[in-house]
Each structure stands twice: as C-alpha cells, then as structure tokens.
Design a protein around this motif. Structure first.
Motif, PDB file in Angstrom:
ATOM      1  N   GLY A 277      47.987  48.274  89.292  1.00 31.64           N
ATOM      2  CA  GLY A 277      48.822  48.523  90.456  1.00 31.64           C
ATOM      3  C   GLY A 277      48.238  49.621  91.334  1.00 31.64           C
ATOM      4  N   ALA A 278      47.733  50.687  90.701  1.00 32.44           N
ATOM      5  CA  ALA A 278      47.100  51.771  91.456  1.00 32.44           C
ATOM      6  C   ALA A 278      45.846  51.278  92.169  1.00 32.44           C
ATOM      7  N   PHE A 279      45.095  50.400  91.513  1.00 33.21           N
ATOM      8  CA  PHE A 279      43.906  49.817  92.145  1.00 33.21           C
ATOM      9  C   PHE A 279      44.284  49.043  93.400  1.00 33.21           C
TER      10      PHE A 279
ATOM     11  N   ALA B 187      44.387  48.253  99.187  1.00 31.31           N
ATOM     12  CA  ALA B 187      45.107  48.070 100.448  1.00 31.31           C
ATOM     13  C   ALA B 187      44.560  48.981 101.531  1.00 31.31           C
ATOM     14  N   ALA B 188      44.204  50.216 101.155  1.00 24.19           N
ATOM     15  CA  ALA B 188      43.652  51.166 102.124  1.00 24.19           C
ATOM     16  C   ALA B 188      42.253  50.737 102.564  1.00 24.19           C
TER      17      ALA B 188
ATOM     18  N   ILE C 250      52.394  43.655  96.076  1.00 23.40           N
ATOM     19  CA  ILE C 250      51.973  43.022  94.822  1.00 23.40           C
ATOM     20  C   ILE C 250      51.714  44.081  93.749  1.00 23.40           C
ATOM     21  N   SER C 251      51.230  45.245  94.158  1.00 21.68           N
ATOM     22  CA  SER C 251      50.981  46.317  93.185  1.00 21.68           C
ATOM     23  C   SER C 251      52.267  46.696  92.465  1.00 21.68           C
ATOM     24  N   GLU C 252      53.395  46.624  93.172  1.00 20.08           N
ATOM     25  CA  GLU C 252      54.680  46.976  92.562  1.00 20.08           C
ATOM     26  C   GLU C 252      55.049  45.998  91.453  1.00 20.08           C
ATOM     27  N   GLU C 253      54.598  44.759  91.555  1.00 17.30           N
ATOM     28  CA  GLU C 253      54.876  43.778  90.508  1.00 17.30           C
ATOM     29  C   GLU C 253      54.108  44.102  89.224  1.00 17.30           C
TER      30      GLU C 253
ATOM     31  N   ALA D  86      52.401  37.328  90.324  1.00 14.26           N
ATOM     32  CA  ALA D  86      51.623  38.341  91.046  1.00 14.26           C
ATOM     33  C   ALA D  86      50.204  37.852  91.316  1.00 14.26           C
ATOM     34  N   PHE D  87      49.583  37.237  90.315  1.00 12.41           N
ATOM     35  CA  PHE D  87      48.218  36.738  90.513  1.00 12.41           C
ATOM     36  C   PHE D  87      48.190  35.536  91.450  1.00 12.41           C
TER      37      PHE D  87
END
Length: 343
Positions: free
Chosen positions: A265-267, A272-273, A283-286, A332-333
């Motif tokens: 999720g952190a990746f 995104a940045a 999607i990271s939140e999932e 998510a994927f």
C-alpha cells in the motif's frame, strides 16, 4: 588482521523486511538516494502468496507471502539498469576469501544466511529458515561488521559464526550466496516510472493470472480449504501447530504476511506521486485493509494454537476470513490491471 573497509560511507537501514532493507541500503550506498523500502518492494514485485502442496517446513505447511528469495533485489536492480554480481560457493574458504576481497575494496555486500545460528537473534526467533538477508560492510580483526535490516543497530559476527550461517543446511541452503551492485548508470525519473509500472504489471500477473490453484489469490483459497479440514484430518493438536506455522510465516519469518500488504500500500502511494495518478491511492487503501485482515486472522489462528479455541467453528471462521482476504486482494489487483498505466 585489520582490514581498511571505508565503513564511514555505509549507512545502516532499519527495514520491515530483510531483502527490502538490503536492496535499499546497497542501492543508497551506490548513490540512489531516492530508494525506499516500499519502492524496492514494489519495483521488485515482492507481494505474493503460495502454499506448496505436499511440502512441509519445520513440521508445518510451506507457505510464503512474498516472491522467491533474491527476486526483489534482482528485479529492482534490473529495472534501474544496475549491473549486479551474484556468486555461490561450495567451499567455505573460497567464500570467505571472496568476501574479504570485497570488504577490503570497501564494497558492502549482501549475503543470504540461515537464522538458526545467528547469535545476535533472540533464541525464540532462531529456527531453520535459510532465506534471511543481511549486509557485511566491514571487518575488525576476527569480527565482521553486520548490517541486518530487521535490527535497529548494526552488529557483528565472528568469521566462524558468519561462515556457519552462510553455509547452513536444509531447504533453500544459501551456499555462501553473496550479491552486490557492480555498476550503476544514470537513473532518470523516466526510468524509475518505467520500473514502477513494470513492477505493478508483473505483480498483477503473479497474483491473478498465475496457473494452478495454490499460488496467487487462488493459493489463499487453497489454504482456506485446507484449514477447514485440518481439525478432523490432523487432530486438534497438530492442526493447531499448522495454524501456528502460518502465523510464524506471516508475522515472524521474512515472508511478510500482513506487513507486506501494508508495505505494498505504501508503494502504491509512492507510485501515485511518481506517475501522477491518484487512482493508485484508493487502491493502496485496499491493501491496507487486506493487511488488517491478515493480522486479525493471525490473532485467531494463535488462539487455536494456544488451545483457547478448539471447536470446528473457529477453523471455519478462519477459513472464511481467508476467503474474504482473497476477495479484497483479487479486486485490488483487478483494478490495477485496468489502469493502463504509462499510456
């Protein structure tokens, strides 16, 4: 014997997982200051799940929550055009000689080791697991200076102790495995973006398109189906030990579990940045949700292992939770697969 090692140029990285930390620290040493643990993990497509049928480790199911050992370092370096050297040895003396030469040249190196004889590990964490990674970055007389990413501070091992863990026996025997970046070219933002996109696409493939029923998201369902049967098939005691093995692989050994879902999720937030695509944040939140669910499942499995939960209902509830996790990760994927990143 004192060896001039230029140790002041190396900086220890404390990380959630050993190979991520080794990759991050070695690349930073070679000037890639932008590298972070989540970025290394994501570019290396580290997220995975597999239960290998008919194979047991430490008298329990062979389960991993991450890709094969060594793949994260290899893939991340390849994505950035970093040339690497990797060697294995049959002769411990030759392995030490090669190591000493690199240390004498001022080159920190990654080493694959077994944890059972790692003297600086607490005894309760020493079991037969041969895919741990650490960095040797210097030597003072008979003591090798060690940067183990899962330790807060650097430590050391004697020549005998280091040789013993580098040549541990059993599954995934390291055979003196040593690796390090050899040459680093110009790293542009465009190269980083391409590496991120490739890492995501490969992880999508590995989790939702890999053939068979025991790997990727289907592997989570495979384990769920097994858990439902273990109490009647194995007996309560052995079934509890099997669940304890999953908890160990998930939360204690370097295979990741829930922690790897948080890391992924952190990746995606970092991605995104770099890609200027806020869809990745949602999607990271999932994956954070998935990580929370894995942690909750570990608590319930530990309850069975410790004898607090003994009924079939508990096994069914754990199996149901894994199916819920599978659903979250698959969705998510699938969302990642539809983003058309880089276009």
């Amino acid at each position: 014997m004192n060896i001039d090692t230029k140790t002041e140029e190396f900086h220890h990285v404390h990380a959630a997982h050993c190979e991520n930390g080794v990759t991050t620290a070695l690349l930073r040493y070679h000037g890639l200051d932008f590298m972070t643990e989540p970025l290394a993990f994501g570019m290396g497509s580290g997220l995975f799940y597999i239960q290998i049928p008919f194979l047991t480790i430490n008298n329990g199911p062979a389960i991993s929550f991450r890709t094969m050992p060594g793949a994260i370092f290899k893939r991340t370096c390849r994505a950035l055009g970093v040339e690497v050297t990797r060697n294995k040895f049959s002769d411990p003396a030759k392995a030490q000689s090669f190591l000493d030469k690199k240390i004498n040249d001022g080159v920190p190196v990654g080493c694959q080791v077994g944890v059972f004889h790692l003297t600086y590990f607490p005894k309760e964490y020493r079991f037969h697991f041969n895919a741990h990674n650490l960095i040797v970055y210097g030597r003072d007389d008979d003591r090798y200076q060690i940067s183990d990413p899962i330790m807060e501070e650097v430590t050391s091992l004697s020549a005998e102790e280091l040789s013993r863990v580098r040549f541990a026996q059993g599954p995934l025997a390291p055979k003196g495995h040593i690796y390090f970046p050899e040459r680093v070219g110009v790293i542009t933002d465009d190269l980083i973006r391409k590496g991120i996109i490739k890492g995501i696409k490969r992880n999508v493939r590995d989790m939702i398109s890999i053939p068979g029923n025991f790997a990727g998201v289907n592997g989570i369902r495979y384990t769920s189906n097994n858990i439902r049967k273990w109490r009647d098939k194995l007996g309560l005691k052995k079934a509890g030990l099997y669940l304890g093995q999953i908890v160990r692989m998930q939360e204690e050994i370097g295979t990741g579990g829930g922690g790897f879902r948080f890391l992924y999720g952190a990746f995606l937030e970092e991605a995104a940045a770099y890609l200027q695509d806020d869809r990745l944040i949602g999607i990271s939140e999932e994956f954070t949700k998935s990580g929370d669910m894995w942690r909750a499942s570990a608590i319930q499995m530990a309850g069975v292992y410790k004898g607090r939960l003994t009924e079939q209902q508990s096994f069914d509830e754990i199996a149901d939770r894994l199916l819920q996790i599978r659903s979250v990760e698959k969705e998510a994927f699938l969302k990642l697969s539809k983003l058309n990143l880089g276009k």
